[in-house]
Design a protein around this motif. Structure first.
Motif, mmCIF file in Angstrom:
data_model
loop_
_atom_site.group_PDB
_atom_site.id
_atom_site.type_symbol
_atom_site.label_atom_id
_atom_site.label_comp_id
_atom_site.label_asym_id
_atom_site.label_seq_id
_atom_site.Cartn_x
_atom_site.Cartn_y
_atom_site.Cartn_z
ATOM 1 N N ALA A 79 0.841 -1.203 0.000
ATOM 2 C CA ALA A 79 0.000 0.000 0.000
ATOM 3 C C ALA A 79 0.871 1.246 0.000
ATOM 4 O O ALA A 79 1.889 1.316 0.689
ATOM 5 C CB ALA A 79 -0.912 -0.004 1.228
ATOM 6 N N PHE A 96 1.063 -2.524 4.856
ATOM 7 C CA PHE A 96 0.536 -3.835 4.476
ATOM 8 C C PHE A 96 0.572 -3.978 2.964
ATOM 9 O O PHE A 96 0.785 -3.019 2.232
ATOM 10 C CB PHE A 96 -0.888 -4.055 5.013
ATOM 11 C CG PHE A 96 -1.918 -3.097 4.462
ATOM 12 C CD1 PHE A 96 -2.490 -3.297 3.202
ATOM 13 C CD2 PHE A 96 -2.333 -2.004 5.207
ATOM 14 C CE1 PHE A 96 -3.429 -2.409 2.703
ATOM 15 C CE2 PHE A 96 -3.280 -1.115 4.707
ATOM 16 C CZ PHE A 96 -3.831 -1.315 3.454
ATOM 17 N N TRP A 98 -1.622 -5.229 -0.371
ATOM 18 C CA TRP A 98 -3.015 -5.407 -0.791
ATOM 19 C C TRP A 98 -3.285 -6.872 -1.158
ATOM 20 O O TRP A 98 -2.533 -7.475 -1.926
ATOM 21 C CB TRP A 98 -3.327 -4.547 -2.015
ATOM 22 C CG TRP A 98 -3.367 -3.084 -1.739
ATOM 23 C CD1 TRP A 98 -2.485 -2.141 -2.192
ATOM 24 C CD2 TRP A 98 -4.346 -2.377 -0.975
ATOM 25 N NE1 TRP A 98 -2.851 -0.898 -1.742
ATOM 26 C CE2 TRP A 98 -3.992 -1.010 -0.989
ATOM 27 C CE3 TRP A 98 -5.484 -2.760 -0.276
ATOM 28 C CZ2 TRP A 98 -4.734 -0.033 -0.334
ATOM 29 C CZ3 TRP A 98 -6.229 -1.790 0.383
ATOM 30 C CH2 TRP A 98 -5.860 -0.452 0.353
ATOM 31 N N ASP A 99 -4.368 -7.398 -0.591
ATOM 32 C CA ASP A 99 -4.874 -8.706 -1.001
ATOM 33 C C ASP A 99 -6.357 -8.529 -1.327
ATOM 34 O O ASP A 99 -6.895 -7.415 -1.214
ATOM 35 C CB ASP A 99 -4.643 -9.768 0.080
ATOM 36 C CG ASP A 99 -5.320 -9.465 1.413
ATOM 37 O OD1 ASP A 99 -6.278 -8.664 1.461
ATOM 38 O OD2 ASP A 99 -4.898 -10.042 2.431
ATOM 39 N N ASP A 101 -9.096 -9.473 0.169
ATOM 40 C CA ASP A 101 -9.918 -9.067 1.306
ATOM 41 C C ASP A 101 -9.720 -7.594 1.653
ATOM 42 O O ASP A 101 -10.677 -6.850 1.833
ATOM 43 C CB ASP A 101 -9.607 -9.946 2.525
ATOM 44 C CG ASP A 101 -10.418 -9.541 3.740
ATOM 45 O OD1 ASP A 101 -11.672 -9.588 3.657
ATOM 46 O OD2 ASP A 101 -9.813 -9.165 4.764
ATOM 47 N N LYS A 102 -8.467 -7.157 1.735
ATOM 48 C CA LYS A 102 -8.198 -5.755 2.082
ATOM 49 C C LYS A 102 -8.759 -4.807 1.028
ATOM 50 O O LYS A 102 -9.322 -3.769 1.347
ATOM 51 C CB LYS A 102 -6.701 -5.520 2.239
ATOM 52 C CG LYS A 102 -6.188 -5.828 3.619
ATOM 53 C CD LYS A 102 -5.188 -4.795 4.049
ATOM 54 C CE LYS A 102 -4.473 -5.087 5.317
ATOM 55 N NZ LYS A 102 -5.183 -5.706 6.393
ATOM 56 N N ARG A 105 -12.598 -4.675 1.392
ATOM 57 C CA ARG A 105 -12.970 -3.885 2.568
ATOM 58 C C ARG A 105 -12.667 -2.409 2.379
ATOM 59 O O ARG A 105 -13.426 -1.544 2.805
ATOM 60 C CB ARG A 105 -12.284 -4.433 3.827
ATOM 61 C CG ARG A 105 -12.841 -5.784 4.255
ATOM 62 C CD ARG A 105 -12.316 -6.303 5.596
ATOM 63 N NE ARG A 105 -10.870 -6.458 5.619
ATOM 64 C CZ ARG A 105 -10.056 -5.785 6.433
ATOM 65 N NH1 ARG A 105 -10.523 -4.930 7.307
ATOM 66 N NH2 ARG A 105 -8.750 -5.994 6.390
ATOM 67 N N PHE A 106 -11.540 -2.095 1.728
ATOM 68 C CA PHE A 106 -11.163 -0.696 1.500
ATOM 69 C C PHE A 106 -12.167 0.002 0.596
ATOM 70 O O PHE A 106 -12.538 1.155 0.842
ATOM 71 C CB PHE A 106 -9.756 -0.627 0.896
ATOM 72 C CG PHE A 106 -9.252 0.776 0.696
ATOM 73 C CD1 PHE A 106 -8.851 1.546 1.782
ATOM 74 C CD2 PHE A 106 -9.169 1.329 -0.562
ATOM 75 C CE1 PHE A 106 -8.384 2.841 1.616
ATOM 76 C CE2 PHE A 106 -8.696 2.619 -0.755
ATOM 77 C CZ PHE A 106 -8.309 3.381 0.345
ATOM 78 N N VAL A 113 -9.990 0.769 6.851
ATOM 79 C CA VAL A 113 -8.773 0.048 6.477
ATOM 80 C C VAL A 113 -7.551 0.955 6.609
ATOM 81 O O VAL A 113 -6.535 0.560 7.173
ATOM 82 C CB VAL A 113 -8.887 -0.539 5.050
ATOM 83 C CG1 VAL A 113 -7.599 -1.230 4.632
ATOM 84 C CG2 VAL A 113 -10.066 -1.507 4.961
#
Length: 143
Positions: A79, A96, A98-99, A101-102, A105-106, A113
């Motif tokens: 990120a 972190f 980025w995957d 899930d992230k 959610r973002f 996030v």
């Protein structure tokens, strides 16, 4: 006993096959995916979700930064790490990678996030649309 045999022989073939047909239909129904979430995102629907929610500010072309950074190869990217984009301090310090899930959610609730980020999705992004966008990013080779 002979009456029972006569009765069975007189039963039409279609009547005898109904239970088999029902079992086959039930098997087909149960083997199909139980929800749209288990199916791969339709390419057109995924691209439409990206276009509706992200395209004004983002591109999937490497180096094509707009109001927001390009999303080329976003999955697996740290990120706030593109050298040619002016991220918010909080995004630069997010710490972190980025995957799926992230990212999902973002898009739905960016401040949960990365508090203090610059992204302001107009009208918000639903969880379903966010999942479609992630699928689009991956299908577009942005992984």
């Amino acid at each position: 006993m002979e009456a029972q045999m006569q009765s069975r022989l007189q039963t039409s073939p279609s009547r005898r096959l109904r239970p088999i047909a029902r079992a086959g239909a039930l098997t087909l129904l149960l083997s199909a995916p139980s929800s749209r979430a288990q199916q791969p995102a339709n390419d057109d629907a995924a691209q439409q979700a990206f276009n509706n929610s992200c395209r004004t500010c983002h591109s999937v072309k490497e180096g094509d930064n707009r109001l927001g950074p390009n999303l080329s190869k976003i999955v697996g990217r740290k990120a706030g790490s593109l050298p040619d984009y002016n991220y918010s301090p909080s995004m630069k310090e997010a710490g972190f990678v980025w995957d799926q899930d992230k990212l999902t959610r973002f898009m739905v609730k960016p401040d949960e996030v990365v508090s203090g980020n610059k992204m302001q999705p107009y009208g918000g992004v639903s969880p379903d649309d966010a999942a479609k966008v992630v699928a689009y990013l991956q299908a577009a080779g942005a992984q």
